[in-house]
Write an enzyme that holds these catalytic residues in place. Structure first.
Site, PDB file in Angstrom:
ATOM      1  N   HIS A 392       3.084 105.664   1.443  1.00  0.00           N
ATOM      2  CA  HIS A 392       3.968 105.644   2.616  1.00  0.00           C
ATOM      3  C   HIS A 392       4.954 104.481   2.591  1.00  0.00           C
ATOM      4  O   HIS A 392       5.845 104.407   3.443  1.00  0.00           O
ATOM      5  CB  HIS A 392       3.127 105.604   3.900  1.00  0.00           C
ATOM      6  CG  HIS A 392       3.607 106.564   4.944  1.00  0.00           C
ATOM      7  ND1 HIS A 392       4.945 106.815   5.156  1.00  0.00           N
ATOM      8  CD2 HIS A 392       2.938 107.348   5.830  1.00  0.00           C
ATOM      9  CE1 HIS A 392       5.080 107.702   6.142  1.00  0.00           C
ATOM     10  NE2 HIS A 392       3.882 108.039   6.558  1.00  0.00           N
ATOM     11  N   ASP A 396       8.343 109.245   2.973  1.00  0.00           N
ATOM     12  CA  ASP A 396       8.081 109.644   4.353  1.00  0.00           C
ATOM     13  C   ASP A 396       7.792 111.136   4.404  1.00  0.00           C
ATOM     14  O   ASP A 396       8.028 111.874   3.435  1.00  0.00           O
ATOM     15  CB  ASP A 396       9.283 109.305   5.243  1.00  0.00           C
ATOM     16  CG  ASP A 396       9.493 107.799   5.373  1.00  0.00           C
ATOM     17  OD1 ASP A 396       8.481 107.086   5.507  1.00  0.00           O
ATOM     18  OD2 ASP A 396      10.648 107.360   5.320  1.00  0.00           O
TER      19      ASP A 396
END
Length: 421
Positions: A392, A396
């Protein structure tokens, strides 16, 4: 006769140490040049080290399981040589010793590699709860070595900084030794079986631990209807096997679809580099191949430029190398994205651990017939789950969702006209 020293070679870029997993020779054995003398395990590959000389093994300087730095002597070989050459070597030794000290000072000044940790270092630091940021490394570029940690453990670990002086009494807990901080030992009961941890299992454990510690994992899944893919593959498989000599697997179709999608979504083909994100140009797909006691991740280079047949051939060849123990270091280098065929053993949903330092791993699950609504009616369809673990920091949900949608579109678009050549 002269004695020559064999030193630990550098078995890959950024590799600074190796573990002797198995000796293939004993003192007194005669070897020819290029004969394998030891199996060495690094955080990248398990490789055979060939002899640089022809002669007789006189000394093994390390035991199986010992970890040595690149350049350390691990055995000695008696070879034919003139006394003049031996004398010349002895004369140059003092000069080498004089030059070593300045080099060491230069290494200590350079701290560019301090935060690059090998699996052995990470494992020791975790077992003894050592803060690596507080350790002074003696390796190249300030890199922390296994010997640095072993010496630290023997000396009782990192000493706590003195507490600041205060006006009132301060309660402190007794300092714990590094041995007390280690994971509690598990006693074996009658009937329990104790299995030694092999160097390759240690490397796998360290890499997985590093991935989970450093990468903030997120996870998403998409369902894909691969009924037409199953039909097309079943139409071709017998003729393909007779012509090519190896199987046309479902996995080859998935890897091809992933490679095509990676070309269209280069963000997925990226790596975290601290102060920047590196988008890799080459699309090199790592595939996980398991044996009874280990997991290897060989690489299909430039997968986007290969046909389904070409990918199927590489999958077959790489898997054969793994099972025959002939996989080379070059077969495992350069991977930019990993695809794992978890469906091969019946899994329908799983969360993969990212293959560090890549940004994502895709699990291709088992193809299962399920009742689905098609055109307002219930029909039996071949369905598969694609499970994506992502870093992350780099990725995204939006780009990952679009990436999976594109793979779904490619796979569901396969029909009777789709060529594998």
């Amino acid at each position: 006769m002269a004695i020559e020293q064999m030193k630990m070679p550098q078995l890959g870029e950024s590799v600074t140490e190796g573990t002797i997993s198995k000796w293939l020779v004993s003192p007194g054995d005669h070897v020819n040049k290029y004969d394998p003398i030891a199996e060495v395990m690094t955080d990248k590959v398990n490789a055979e080290v060939p002899s640089s000389f022809a002669g007789t093994i006189t000394k093994l300087s390390a035991e199986e399981g010992d970890t040595l730095q690149v350049g350390e002597v691990f055995c000695e070989i008696e070879v034919e040589g003139s006394a003049q050459q031996s004398a010349k070597g002895e004369e140059s030794a003092p000069e080498q010793e004089q030059n070593e000290a300045p080099a060491l000072d230069q290494t200590n000044a350079d701290q560019s590699q301090k935060k690059r940790y090998s699996p052995a270092v990470l494992r020791l630091a975790d077992e003894h709860e050592i803060d690596l940021a507080a350790v002074q490394g003696t390796g190249a570029g300030g890199r922390i070595t296994r010997k640095d940690l072993l010496q630290l453990i023997e000396n009782g670990g990192i000493k706590e900084k003195a507490a600041p002086v205060s006006e009132g009494p301060v309660q402190t807990e007794p300092a714990q030794s590094s041995k007390a901080k280690a994971a509690p030992s598990i006693s074996s009961l009658p009937g329990d079986v104790e299995l030694p941890v092999t160097p390759i299992r240690q490397a796998i454990a360290a890499n997985m631990l590093r991935s989970k510690h450093e990468i903030p994992h997120a996870w998403t899944m998409m369902e894909v209807d691969v009924t037409n893919l199953v039909t097309r593959r079943n139409q071709l498989k017998d003729q393909f096997k007779a012509k090519e000599g190896f199987n046309l697997t479902f996995f080859a179709f998935f890897v091809k679809a992933v490679a095509q999608a990676l070309k269209e979504f280069p963000e997925m083909n990226s790596m975290w580099a601290g102060d920047k994100i590196v988008q890799k140009k080459a699309i090199n797909v790592s595939i996980a191949v398991a044996t009874d006691d280990a997991l290897f991740v060989p690489v299909i280079k430039d997968a986007d430029e290969k046909t389904i047949k070409g990918i199927a051939k590489e999958i077959h060849e790489l898997a054969s190398k793994v099972r025959q123990g002939t996989l080379k270091q070059s077969d495992m280098e350069g991977g930019t994205f990993t695809v794992n065929n978890t469906g091969s053993f019946g899994s329908v949903q799983s969360m993969g651990i990212i293959n560090y330092p890549q940004a994502a791993i895709l699990q291709v699950e088992s193809i299962v017939k399920r009742p689905m609504i098609v055109g307002g009616m219930i029909a039996a369809r071949d369905m598969v789950n694609l499970c994506l673990s992502l870093d992350h920091r780099v990725l995204d949900g939006l780009v990952c969702g679009r990436f999976l949608q594109r793979i779904k579109q490619i796979l569901e678009g396969i029909d009777e006209q789709t060529s594998v050549y």
